[in-house]
Design an enzyme around this catalytic site. Structure first.
Site, PDB file in Angstrom:
ATOM      1  N   CYS A   1       0.682  -1.299  -0.049  1.00  8.72           N
ATOM      2  CA  CYS A   1      -0.339   0.056   0.281  1.00  8.72           C
ATOM      3  C   CYS A   1       1.249   1.792  -0.300  1.00  8.72           C
ATOM      4  CB  CYS A   1      -0.858   0.239   1.070  1.00  8.72           C
ATOM      5  SG  CYS A   1      -2.074  -1.094   1.523  1.00  8.72           S
TER       6      CYS A   1
ATOM      7  N   HIS B   1      -2.576   7.085   5.128  1.00  8.77           N
ATOM      8  CA  HIS B   1      -3.450   6.157   3.572  1.00  8.77           C
ATOM      9  C   HIS B   1      -4.422   5.523   4.534  1.00  8.77           C
ATOM     10  CE1 HIS B   1      -3.556   2.232   2.477  1.00  8.77           C
ATOM     11  NE2 HIS B   1      -2.852   0.838   2.693  1.00  8.77           N
TER      12      HIS B   1
ATOM     13  N   ASN C   1      -9.592   0.051   1.856  1.00 10.99           N
ATOM     14  CA  ASN C   1      -8.744   0.069   1.653  1.00 10.99           C
ATOM     15  C   ASN C   1      -8.303  -0.222   0.056  1.00 10.99           C
ATOM     16  OD1 ASN C   1      -5.649  -0.531   1.281  1.00 10.99           O
ATOM     17  ND2 ASN C   1      -5.653  -1.356   3.325  1.00 10.99           N
TER      18      ASN C   1
END
Length: 332
Positions: free
Chosen positions: A120, A253, A283
């Site tokens: 990520c 994030h 996500n």
């Protein structure tokens, strides 16, 4: 690894685009596959819905419209790009790279093109690489894409991972500018924690009967994320001689609203300065931060002169932050 931008090597974002699949998957939809409820998911993650790619959609199908929008906003065409980096853990295929496929479609015939894998955190790593290539004189204009189609590697019987992730992609154009854009970067990795978030059977390491689905130790990843989001941001700000009070827009994030809330409290960031869209997208891995940038542009917060702090973390385990002064007037 931490460093500040070199004086006289000013690079900034001059174009921004994003793309998510049309299909909206709600928490109630997921309750048809696993034992869960909308209330359970919202309470633990803040996620209400996410986008998921159609069976015929691959990463490049999301990256292409995002890239075209970013190029158009920068007033460029594909042929003007000489560096193309795609940050992803779900490329169209192992090879050729999604970046090479994208470069061909865009007409970026003179561009170096490659994929980058840092979980990520991939978009943050790619931003730093793009900046370094431009500041070092190896490239003039870069297209940096962050995106994933994580629905392809999820176990639809595993509630602990299924409810968290979504699909999406974002792209930015990097160019030299007359004023300071990027100010500094902080990047890191801890392979010792890699087994807490991994995809066994996806490479050359042999496993007995691997199912090639994402595996996650949620408790350990949560502990890592709450610590590293704060640590990375603080170390970068200190290196750059900037206070958190000076930061106008904080883009963490988008993994889990509880992680974001924890980082926001620890850093002392007022909620109105934080960009949060995890409730709508879940996500999206490397797509998370560019999608949040696009939201900040859409609501008018991303204006020239504003100080923007971005921090990512993910599989690897990896983390990374970037601090920049926004230089481009953004269309909604």
């Amino acid at each position: 690894m931490i460093g500040t931008a070199r004086q006289g090597m000013d690079v900034s974002i001059t174009g921004l685009g994003c793309k998510v699949p049309d299909r909206v998957v709600t928490n109630d939809d997921l309750a048809q596959y696993v034992d869960t409820t909308d209330e359970w998911i919202v309470e633990r993650t803040g996620i209400r819905e996410r986008r998921m790619a159609a069976p015929e959609e691959a990463l490049s199908d999301l990256a292409l419209p995002a890239s075209r929008d970013a190029l158009a906003q920068a007033g460029l065409e594909g042929k003007d790009i000489d560096l193309l980096i795609v940050a992803t853990v779900t490329p169209d295929m192992a090879f050729p790279s999604t970046a090479a496929i994208l470069a061909d479609t865009l007409g970026a015939t003179d561009a170096a093109a490659y994929d980058l894998s840092a979980g990520c955190t991939g978009f943050m790593y790619a931003l730093a690489q793009g900046y370094g290539m431009l500041a070092g004189g190896l490239a003039k204009r870069a297209l940096v894409v962050g995106g994933d189609v994580l629905s392809r590697i999820l176990d639809w019987d595993d509630r602990s991972t299924l409810v968290l992730f979504g699909d999406g992609a974002g792209a930015v154009v990097l160019e030299s500018v007359p004023e300071q854009g990027f100010i500094g970067f902080e990047l890191g990795a801890d392979g010792g924690g890699g087994a807490n978030l991994w995809l066994p059977g996806s490479g050359s390491r042999l496993f007995d009967d691997p199912d090639k689905y994402v595996k996650m130790n949620g408790r350990e990843v949560f502990k890592f994320a709450t610590r590293i989001l704060v640590q990375s941001a603080q170390e970068l700000l200190e290196k750059c001689g900037v206070s958190m009070d000076d930061v106008d827009i904080y883009i963490p994030h988008q993994a889990n609203v509880r992680i974001i809330d924890h980082a926001t409290r620890k850093l002392g960031v007022p909620s109105e300065r934080v960009v949060v869209n995890v409730d709508r997208y879940g996500n999206t891995s490397s797509g998370s931060i560019p999608l949040a940038l696009a939201d900040a542009a859409a609501d008018g917060r991303l204006r020239p002169g504003r100080l923007v702090l971005m921090t990512g973390m993910g599989a690897g385990l990896t983390w990374g932050s970037a601090l920049m002064r926004w230089t481009k007037e953004m269309a909604a």
